[in-house]
Design a protein around this motif. Sequence first.
Motif, short mmCIF file in Angstrom:
data_model
loop_
_atom_site.label_atom_id
_atom_site.label_comp_id
_atom_site.label_asym_id
_atom_site.label_seq_id
_atom_site.Cartn_x
_atom_site.Cartn_y
_atom_site.Cartn_z
N GLU A 207 0.86 -1.18 0.00
CA GLU A 207 0.00 0.00 0.00
C GLU A 207 0.90 1.23 0.00
O GLU A 207 1.75 1.39 0.87
CB GLU A 207 -0.89 0.03 1.25
CG GLU A 207 -1.92 -1.07 1.32
CD GLU A 207 -3.23 -0.71 0.62
OE1 GLU A 207 -3.34 0.43 0.13
OE2 GLU A 207 -4.13 -1.58 0.60
N VAL A 208 0.72 2.11 -0.99
CA VAL A 208 1.51 3.33 -1.08
C VAL A 208 0.57 4.52 -0.99
O VAL A 208 -0.37 4.65 -1.79
CB VAL A 208 2.30 3.39 -2.40
CG1 VAL A 208 3.07 4.70 -2.50
CG2 VAL A 208 3.25 2.20 -2.51
N PHE A 209 0.81 5.37 0.00
CA PHE A 209 0.05 6.60 0.15
C PHE A 209 0.95 7.79 -0.19
O PHE A 209 1.93 8.05 0.53
CB PHE A 209 -0.47 6.74 1.58
CG PHE A 209 -1.60 5.82 1.92
CD1 PHE A 209 -2.92 6.23 1.80
CD2 PHE A 209 -1.35 4.53 2.37
CE1 PHE A 209 -3.96 5.38 2.10
CE2 PHE A 209 -2.39 3.67 2.67
CZ PHE A 209 -3.70 4.09 2.54
N LYS B 226 -0.75 -1.05 -4.51
CA LYS B 226 -1.99 -0.28 -4.47
C LYS B 226 -1.59 1.18 -4.21
O LYS B 226 -1.14 1.52 -3.12
CB LYS B 226 -2.93 -0.78 -3.38
CG LYS B 226 -4.28 -0.06 -3.42
CD LYS B 226 -5.27 -0.66 -2.43
CE LYS B 226 -6.61 0.10 -2.52
NZ LYS B 226 -7.59 -0.43 -1.53
N LEU B 227 -1.74 2.01 -5.24
CA LEU B 227 -1.32 3.40 -5.16
C LEU B 227 -2.48 4.28 -4.75
O LEU B 227 -3.56 4.24 -5.35
CB LEU B 227 -0.78 3.84 -6.52
CG LEU B 227 -0.16 5.24 -6.61
CD1 LEU B 227 1.06 5.36 -5.71
CD2 LEU B 227 0.22 5.55 -8.06
N ASN B 228 -2.27 5.06 -3.68
CA ASN B 228 -3.29 5.95 -3.14
C ASN B 228 -2.72 7.36 -2.98
O ASN B 228 -1.50 7.54 -2.87
CB ASN B 228 -3.76 5.50 -1.75
CG ASN B 228 -4.06 4.02 -1.66
OD1 ASN B 228 -5.16 3.59 -1.91
ND2 ASN B 228 -3.05 3.22 -1.28
N VAL B 229 -3.58 8.34 -2.90
CA VAL B 229 -3.19 9.68 -2.48
C VAL B 229 -3.87 9.94 -1.14
O VAL B 229 -5.10 9.83 -1.02
CB VAL B 229 -3.61 10.76 -3.50
CG1 VAL B 229 -3.24 12.15 -2.98
CG2 VAL B 229 -2.94 10.51 -4.84
N THR C 68 -1.77 18.69 -7.18
CA THR C 68 -3.15 18.21 -7.03
C THR C 68 -3.10 16.70 -6.87
O THR C 68 -2.14 16.05 -7.32
CB THR C 68 -4.02 18.54 -8.26
OG1 THR C 68 -3.57 17.76 -9.38
CG2 THR C 68 -3.97 20.03 -8.60
N PRO C 69 -4.10 16.11 -6.25
CA PRO C 69 -4.11 14.65 -6.12
C PRO C 69 -4.03 13.95 -7.47
O PRO C 69 -3.31 12.96 -7.62
CB PRO C 69 -5.44 14.38 -5.41
CG PRO C 69 -5.70 15.62 -4.61
CD PRO C 69 -5.20 16.75 -5.47
N ASP C 70 -4.79 14.44 -8.47
CA ASP C 70 -4.78 13.80 -9.78
C ASP C 70 -3.40 13.89 -10.44
O ASP C 70 -2.92 12.92 -11.04
CB ASP C 70 -5.82 14.44 -10.70
CG ASP C 70 -7.25 14.07 -10.31
OD1 ASP C 70 -7.43 13.11 -9.54
OD2 ASP C 70 -8.18 14.75 -10.79
N LEU C 71 -2.77 15.05 -10.34
CA LEU C 71 -1.46 15.23 -10.96
C LEU C 71 -0.41 14.36 -10.27
O LEU C 71 0.42 13.73 -10.93
CB LEU C 71 -1.05 16.70 -10.89
CG LEU C 71 0.33 17.07 -11.45
CD1 LEU C 71 0.45 16.64 -12.91
CD2 LEU C 71 0.57 18.57 -11.30
N SER C 72 -0.44 14.34 -8.95
CA SER C 72 0.51 13.53 -8.20
C SER C 72 0.35 12.05 -8.55
O SER C 72 1.33 11.36 -8.85
CB SER C 72 0.32 13.75 -6.70
OG SER C 72 1.27 13.01 -5.96
N PHE C 73 -0.87 11.57 -8.52
CA PHE C 73 -1.13 10.17 -8.83
C PHE C 73 -0.67 9.83 -10.24
O PHE C 73 0.01 8.82 -10.47
CB PHE C 73 -2.62 9.86 -8.68
CG PHE C 73 -2.98 8.41 -8.88
CD1 PHE C 73 -3.11 7.56 -7.81
CD2 PHE C 73 -3.18 7.89 -10.16
CE1 PHE C 73 -3.43 6.21 -7.98
CE2 PHE C 73 -3.49 6.56 -10.36
CZ PHE C 73 -3.62 5.72 -9.26
N ALA C 74 -1.04 10.67 -11.21
CA ALA C 74 -0.70 10.39 -12.61
C ALA C 74 0.80 10.38 -12.84
O ALA C 74 1.33 9.51 -13.56
CB ALA C 74 -1.37 11.43 -13.52
#
Length: 263
Positions: A212-214, A248-251, A224-230
């Motif tokens: 699990e990666v937060f 499992k990638l999470n923000v 932004t969460p979307d930019l960081s995740f992408a």
Amino acid sequence: MTKFATLSSGSSGNSVFIEHDGVKVIVDCGFSGRTIEKLIKDIGEDPSTIDAIFLTHEHTDHVKGAGIISRRFDIPIFANEGTWQGFAKVSGKIKEENIKVFKSDNFMRFKNMDILPIRIHHDANEPVGFVFYLNNKKITLLTDTGYVDQKMLYEIKGSDIYYFEANHDIEALKRGPYPFSTKKRIMSNFGHLSNEQSANYLADIIQGRREEVFLAHLSNINNTPDLSFATVDEILTSYGLDTKKDIKLNVAPRNKPSEVIKL
């Protein structure tokens, strides 16, 4: 059983909850006492049952409510000497028996938890990250560092959960409203990790065991969460990691708890 949840994470405040076989701790209290209480209740826990508070460093977004919560529920606070020196200026009165001092880079035992505070690189007195060893499970909390050295990588590798800083997007920071001196500080070796840095470090240590990666401590201005995740997803994929199967990638949410992870 081990439980993990981010209570809230970002440049405005940070706190993490960990439970292992009934022992409950929080790492950092970067909000008002009232908000910390609410966040703990939001994951179905009673604030009065928290056994300890651990502090990474003395910056306000990590310690704001620690003194209040300690006094309200008679909870010990664990921090190293450097952090206590800074925190004592803003903590208010703490019971002597609740002032606990640990040594950085030295294992400590708290009830059924083995905890390693590891030195990191940030513009604070004596900042640390934490590695929790909970029977056969391992949890790493690593934010507020300008870079990750080889010793840090060695200590955190093999974790089941990574709470890992992805503070800013480089281009957003460069083009953003901060003064040059602040931008320079953030990008320095004593500032914060960018999305790209975070991804490259994670690629070095992730083993593809469904970790699990937060992604944590995101800037409200320069990310932004979307930019960081992408960004992280793209880089990890380029290293051959399948972010849907291998990990499992999470923000970590900014203003509310994450889901509670059970190990």
